[in-house]
Design an enzyme around this catalytic site. Structure first.
Site, short mmCIF file in Angstrom:
data_model
loop_
_atom_site.label_atom_id
_atom_site.label_comp_id
_atom_site.label_asym_id
_atom_site.label_seq_id
_atom_site.Cartn_x
_atom_site.Cartn_y
_atom_site.Cartn_z
CG ASN A 9 -1.72 1.22 1.42
OD1 ASN A 9 -1.83 2.02 0.50
ND2 ASN A 9 -2.32 1.37 2.59
CE LYS A 11 0.00 3.37 4.84
NZ LYS A 11 -0.06 3.55 6.27
CG HIS A 97 -5.84 1.70 5.37
ND1 HIS A 97 -5.41 2.63 6.29
CD2 HIS A 97 -4.78 0.87 5.15
CE1 HIS A 97 -4.15 2.37 6.60
NE2 HIS A 97 -3.74 1.31 5.93
CD GLU A 99 -3.06 5.37 6.83
OE1 GLU A 99 -3.10 5.43 5.58
OE2 GLU A 99 -2.08 4.91 7.46
CD GLU A 169 -3.44 -2.72 7.47
OE1 GLU A 169 -2.33 -2.92 6.98
OE2 GLU A 169 -4.12 -1.72 7.23
N GLY A 175 2.49 2.14 10.82
CA GLY A 175 3.42 3.24 10.66
C GLY A 175 4.13 3.66 11.94
CB SER A 215 5.42 -1.76 12.09
OG SER A 215 4.96 -0.44 12.31
C1 PEP Z 1 -0.79 0.04 6.24
O1 PEP Z 1 -1.01 1.24 6.30
O2 PEP Z 1 -1.58 -0.70 5.65
C2 PEP Z 1 0.42 -0.46 6.88
C3 PEP Z 1 0.46 -1.70 7.23
O3 PEP Z 1 1.43 0.45 7.11
P1 PEP Z 1 2.90 0.15 7.73
O4 PEP Z 1 3.39 -1.12 7.11
O5 PEP Z 1 3.71 1.34 7.33
O6 PEP Z 1 2.71 0.04 9.20
#
Ligand code: PEP
Length: 252
Positions: A9, A11, A97, A99, A169, A175, A215
């Site tokens: 992703n 983003k 997601h 976000e 997630e 992040g 992460s």
């Molecule tokens: C995400 O936003 O789907 C995600 C997993 O981000 P990160 O790997 O940066 O934590």
């Protein structure tokens, strides 16, 4: 039987020139690795879908989008419909997601409507679920995830349910550099699979890939993916570096 999947992703990152470099680098790097046991998906921002789709024609990855409208077509300024995505060569789409839930007030109902639109176009939804730190510390994480799974997906027929992917997630891991332990991931993945089994059947539950996101990186991916109910990952930050992303994809 469920597939191993690693989806990147991007983003809202990268200029067009950087996106061009990254996707070509992913395509080249993929040639050096054996990825027969995993489906690799790249989800760039909308304006780069055509670029990524063109490169995918001679490479071993699929194209995904990061969002879709809950409407068909018409006067919805700024929105992108599932049929438009299909026309761009998109096979997968992230929905719900955290976000989008946080900054754009997306509800479970919105998510369920978007999933319907995607399935109508034969695009595979990757539905994200996950609890906040507050919800986990309050001991409410199972209930939050149950609601997200039930309200987002359980209106579907068994056939349609099997066409979906779920990404767990935890919001506190996205992040932040703070990854869920493999035990924490397995516990929630098994819980989600049990919910599907209870609503549909064990056969259906065994068909649905459940990805971990938060992460995930080349150092921790193998450990996470070794867990019984972890079928791969949804990768944010680490998907912006070709080598890291492909190393994660080769961590099964
Ligand atoms: C995400 O936003 O789907 C995600 C997993 O981000 P990160 O790997 O940066 O934590």
């Amino acid at each position: 039987m469920r597939r191993n999947i690693v989806a990147g992703n991007w983003k809202m990152n990268k200029s067009f020139a950087e996106a061009d470099d990254l996707i070509n680098s992913i395509a080249e790097t993929l040639k050096e690795y054996d990825t027969t046991d995993v489906d690799v998906i790249v989800c760039p921002p909308y304006p780069y879908l055509e670029l990524v789709s063109d490169v995918s024609e001679d490479a071993d990855f699929f194209v995904g989008a990061q969002n879709v409208a809950k409407f068909d077509n018409g006067a919805y300024t700024g929105e992108i419909s599932s049929s438009m995505l299909k026309g761009m060569g998109v096979d997968y789409c992230i929905v719900g997601h955290s976000e989008r839930r946080k900054y754009f007030n997306e509800t479970n109902k919105d998510v369920s409507e978007k999933i319907d639109k995607l399935l109508k176009e034969d695009i595979t939804p990757i539905m994200c679920v996950g609890e906040s730190l507050e919800e986990r510390e309050g001991g409410n994480h199972f209930e939050v995830i149950r609601n997200q799974v039930q309200e987002g997906l359980f209106h579907l027929s068994a056939d349609d349910m099997q066409r979906c992917i779920i990404a767990y997630e935890p919001v506190w891991a996205i992040g932040t550099g703070k990854t869920a332990t493999k035990e924490q991931a397995q516990e929630i993945h098994a819980f989600i699979r049990k919910l599907i089994e209870e609503k549909y059947s064990d056969d259906v539950a065994q068909e649905v890939s459940i990805l971990y996101g938060g992460s995930c990186n080349p150092q921790n991916a193998r450990e996470l993916f070794s867990m019984e109910d972890v079928d791969g990952g949804l990768i944010g930050g680490a998907s912006l570096k070709a080598k890291d992303f492909i190393q994660i994809a080769c961590s099964f």
